[in-house]
Scaffold this motif. Structure first.
Motif, short mmCIF file in Angstrom:
data_model
loop_
_atom_site.label_atom_id
_atom_site.label_comp_id
_atom_site.label_asym_id
_atom_site.label_seq_id
_atom_site.Cartn_x
_atom_site.Cartn_y
_atom_site.Cartn_z
N HIS A 181 16.82 106.77 22.66
CA HIS A 181 17.33 107.49 21.49
C HIS A 181 18.51 108.37 21.88
O HIS A 181 19.53 108.40 21.19
N GLN A 182 18.37 109.08 22.97
CA GLN A 182 19.46 109.94 23.45
C GLN A 182 20.72 109.13 23.76
O GLN A 182 21.83 109.52 23.43
N ALA A 183 20.55 107.96 24.38
CA ALA A 183 21.69 107.13 24.76
C ALA A 183 22.43 106.60 23.54
O ALA A 183 23.66 106.52 23.54
N TYR A 184 21.70 106.21 22.48
CA TYR A 184 22.33 105.65 21.30
C TYR A 184 22.81 106.71 20.30
O TYR A 184 23.73 106.46 19.56
N ALA A 185 22.19 107.85 20.29
CA ALA A 185 22.47 108.85 19.27
C ALA A 185 23.91 109.33 19.30
O ALA A 185 24.47 109.69 18.27
N HIS A 186 24.55 109.35 20.44
CA HIS A 186 25.92 109.85 20.53
C HIS A 186 26.97 108.86 20.01
O HIS A 186 28.13 109.19 19.87
N HIS A 187 26.58 107.63 19.69
CA HIS A 187 27.52 106.62 19.21
C HIS A 187 27.97 106.86 17.77
O HIS A 187 28.90 106.24 17.32
N ASN A 188 27.25 107.69 17.03
CA ASN A 188 27.58 107.85 15.61
C ASN A 188 28.62 108.89 15.39
O ASN A 188 28.81 109.89 15.63
N VAL A 190 29.08 92.15 5.51
CA VAL A 190 29.06 91.39 6.76
C VAL A 190 27.69 91.61 7.41
O VAL A 190 27.23 92.74 7.53
N TRP A 191 27.05 90.51 7.81
CA TRP A 191 25.72 90.58 8.41
C TRP A 191 25.81 91.02 9.86
O TRP A 191 26.66 90.56 10.62
N HIS A 192 24.93 91.94 10.24
CA HIS A 192 24.81 92.38 11.63
C HIS A 192 23.33 92.40 11.98
O HIS A 192 22.50 92.83 11.17
N ASP A 193 23.01 91.96 13.20
CA ASP A 193 21.60 92.01 13.60
C ASP A 193 21.21 93.44 13.96
O ASP A 193 22.05 94.33 14.04
N ARG A 194 19.93 93.65 14.15
CA ARG A 194 19.43 95.01 14.37
C ARG A 194 20.03 95.65 15.62
O ARG A 194 20.21 96.86 15.68
N TYR A 195 20.35 94.85 16.64
CA TYR A 195 20.91 95.41 17.87
C TYR A 195 22.29 96.01 17.62
O TYR A 195 22.65 97.04 18.19
N TRP A 196 23.07 95.37 16.76
CA TRP A 196 24.38 95.91 16.40
C TRP A 196 24.21 97.23 15.68
O TRP A 196 24.90 98.20 15.96
N TRP A 197 23.27 97.26 14.72
CA TRP A 197 23.04 98.49 13.97
C TRP A 197 22.56 99.62 14.88
O TRP A 197 23.01 100.76 14.75
N ALA A 227 23.15 99.98 18.07
CA ALA A 227 24.24 100.39 18.95
C ALA A 227 25.36 101.12 18.20
O ALA A 227 26.00 102.01 18.75
N ASN A 228 25.60 100.76 16.93
CA ASN A 228 26.75 101.30 16.22
C ASN A 228 26.44 102.32 15.13
O ASN A 228 27.31 103.12 14.78
N HIS A 229 25.25 102.28 14.57
CA HIS A 229 24.86 103.22 13.50
C HIS A 229 23.41 103.63 13.69
O HIS A 229 22.55 103.39 12.83
N HIS A 230 23.15 104.25 14.82
CA HIS A 230 21.79 104.56 15.23
C HIS A 230 21.08 105.47 14.23
O HIS A 230 19.90 105.24 13.90
N ASN A 231 21.73 106.49 13.73
CA ASN A 231 21.08 107.40 12.78
C ASN A 231 20.75 106.68 11.47
O ASN A 231 19.72 106.93 10.85
#
Length: 89
Positions: free
Chosen positions: A82-89, A51-58, A60-64
């Motif tokens: 980086h700090q804000a997105y890192a905890h999403h994984n 399934v295709w996802h744009d970079r913003y989805w990646w 937000a959802n799989h930052h690492n």
């Protein structure tokens, strides 16, 4: 008589050239001419389910994963982002 036929020959050649260029313009779809510009640049990747996802989805959802596989997507990222997105994984 020769001058008249030479003038007609030149005029005919000019009209043919003009017609050729005009006809070509009907099919030219370059940026800004008779059609939309090249289109948006889509940056993203497929997930494990194809399934295709744009970079913003990646980001937000799989930052690492983004940092590991596509660091250019986050090259301008601030430490706060980086700090804000890192905890999403």
């Amino acid at each position: 008589m020769k001058m008249k036929s030479r003038s007609l020959l030149i005029l005919g050649a000019m009209l043919m050239l003009f017609g050729t260029l005009t006809f070509q313009a009907c099919f030219y779809t370059g940026p800004g001419y008779y059609g939309p510009p090249g289109g948006p640049v889509l940056v993203g990747d497929y997930d494990d389910s194809h399934v295709w996802h744009d970079r913003y989805w990646w980001i937000a959802n799989h930052h690492n994963w983004v940092h590991e596989h596509h660091p250019e997507w986050v090259a301008q990222e601030t430490p706060e982002e980086h700090q804000a997105y890192a905890h999403h994984n």
